[in-house]
Design a protein around this motif. Sequence first.
Motif, PDB file in Angstrom:
ATOM      1  N   ASP A 183      10.856   2.705 -10.861  1.00 45.89           N
ATOM      2  CA  ASP A 183      11.310   2.300  -9.542  1.00 45.89           C
ATOM      3  C   ASP A 183      10.128   1.971  -8.623  1.00 45.89           C
ATOM      4  OD1 ASP A 183      13.928   1.933  -8.392  1.00 45.89           O
ATOM      5  OD2 ASP A 183      13.429   3.517  -6.952  1.00 45.89           O
ATOM      6  N   GLU A 184       9.107   2.800  -8.639  1.00 46.43           N
ATOM      7  CA  GLU A 184       7.927   2.547  -7.796  1.00 46.43           C
ATOM      8  C   GLU A 184       7.115   1.358  -8.316  1.00 46.43           C
ATOM      9  OE1 GLU A 184       7.826   3.677  -4.924  1.00 46.43           O
ATOM     10  OE2 GLU A 184       9.229   5.331  -5.164  1.00 46.43           O
ATOM     11  N   VAL A 185       7.013   1.214  -9.622  1.00 43.69           N
ATOM     12  CA  VAL A 185       6.337   0.034 -10.182  1.00 43.69           C
ATOM     13  C   VAL A 185       7.067  -1.227  -9.718  1.00 43.69           C
ATOM     14  CG1 VAL A 185       5.919  -1.234 -12.344  1.00 43.69           C
ATOM     15  CG2 VAL A 185       5.264   1.174 -12.156  1.00 43.69           C
ATOM     16  N   ALA A 235       7.324  -6.012  -6.493  1.00 49.26           N
ATOM     17  CA  ALA A 235       8.124  -6.813  -5.562  1.00 49.26           C
ATOM     18  C   ALA A 235       7.300  -7.204  -4.338  1.00 49.26           C
ATOM     19  CB  ALA A 235       9.380  -6.049  -5.135  1.00 49.26           C
ATOM     20  N   TYR A 236       6.607  -6.245  -3.744  1.00 48.06           N
ATOM     21  CA  TYR A 236       5.805  -6.575  -2.566  1.00 48.06           C
ATOM     22  C   TYR A 236       4.618  -7.467  -2.929  1.00 48.06           C
ATOM     23  CZ  TYR A 236       8.471  -3.735   0.643  1.00 48.06           C
ATOM     24  OH  TYR A 236       9.476  -3.235   1.440  1.00 48.06           O
ATOM     25  N   SER A 244       0.823  -1.205   0.000  1.00 55.98           N
ATOM     26  CA  SER A 244       0.000   0.000   0.000  1.00 55.98           C
ATOM     27  C   SER A 244       0.865   1.266   0.000  1.00 55.98           C
ATOM     28  CB  SER A 244      -0.923  -0.006   1.221  1.00 55.98           C
ATOM     29  OG  SER A 244      -1.640   1.198   1.309  1.00 55.98           O
ATOM     30  N   VAL A 245       1.906   1.262   0.803  1.00 53.57           N
ATOM     31  CA  VAL A 245       2.810   2.420   0.868  1.00 53.57           C
ATOM     32  C   VAL A 245       3.468   2.649  -0.490  1.00 53.57           C
ATOM     33  CG1 VAL A 245       4.975   3.268   1.864  1.00 53.57           C
ATOM     34  CG2 VAL A 245       3.216   2.252   3.345  1.00 53.57           C
ATOM     35  N   GLU A 246       3.965   1.584  -1.105  1.00 49.90           N
ATOM     36  CA  GLU A 246       4.631   1.722  -2.400  1.00 49.90           C
ATOM     37  C   GLU A 246       3.653   2.164  -3.490  1.00 49.90           C
ATOM     38  OE1 GLU A 246       7.733   1.959  -2.619  1.00 49.90           O
ATOM     39  OE2 GLU A 246       8.302   1.042  -0.724  1.00 49.90           O
ATOM     40  N   ALA A 247       2.433   1.648  -3.461  1.00 45.77           N
ATOM     41  CA  ALA A 247       1.422   2.094  -4.428  1.00 45.77           C
ATOM     42  C   ALA A 247       1.132   3.571  -4.228  1.00 45.77           C
ATOM     43  CB  ALA A 247       0.146   1.261  -4.285  1.00 45.77           C
ATOM     44  N   SER A 248       1.110   4.019  -2.979  1.00 42.98           N
ATOM     45  CA  SER A 248       0.882   5.443  -2.699  1.00 42.98           C
ATOM     46  C   SER A 248       2.031   6.299  -3.216  1.00 42.98           C
ATOM     47  CB  SER A 248       0.704   5.662  -1.198  1.00 42.98           C
ATOM     48  OG  SER A 248      -0.476   5.041  -0.755  1.00 42.98           O
TER      49      SER A 248
END
Length: 125
Positions: A82-84, A89-90, A49-53
């Motif tokens: 990088d965020e994708v 990854a998560y 969730s954090v990375e998607a945000s």
Amino acid sequence: MTDQYDDSAHAGGSERPDLDGLRRRLADFAAARDWQPYHTPKNLVAALSVEASELVEIFQWLTPEESARVMADPETAFRVRDEVADVLAYLLQLCEVLDVDPLAALAAKIARNERRFPAPGKPEQ
């Protein structure tokens, strides 16, 4: 010499990593650092969730037209990739912990959506 997994090594190459190989690398990476105790479903979903945000943040105040051109700027394109990668990854780590085949889950979801939302003018499947 470039690392074989450096993104510049794959940028123009024909080799494409496979999903199972990436899942193994993520599991090996976490195991080598003894991170498995932290990779609970709850923690992985929170991190996802954090990375998607963080991905959303890149697009937050862009117009639709600006968002369509986001990859034209090299620095922003790097951030998007990088965020994708973090999101994927998560998600893959969560699938590993829960024993979910992400490709099978996606195929089943697409099939359900095709039945639920038939294309206009086409009979239901």
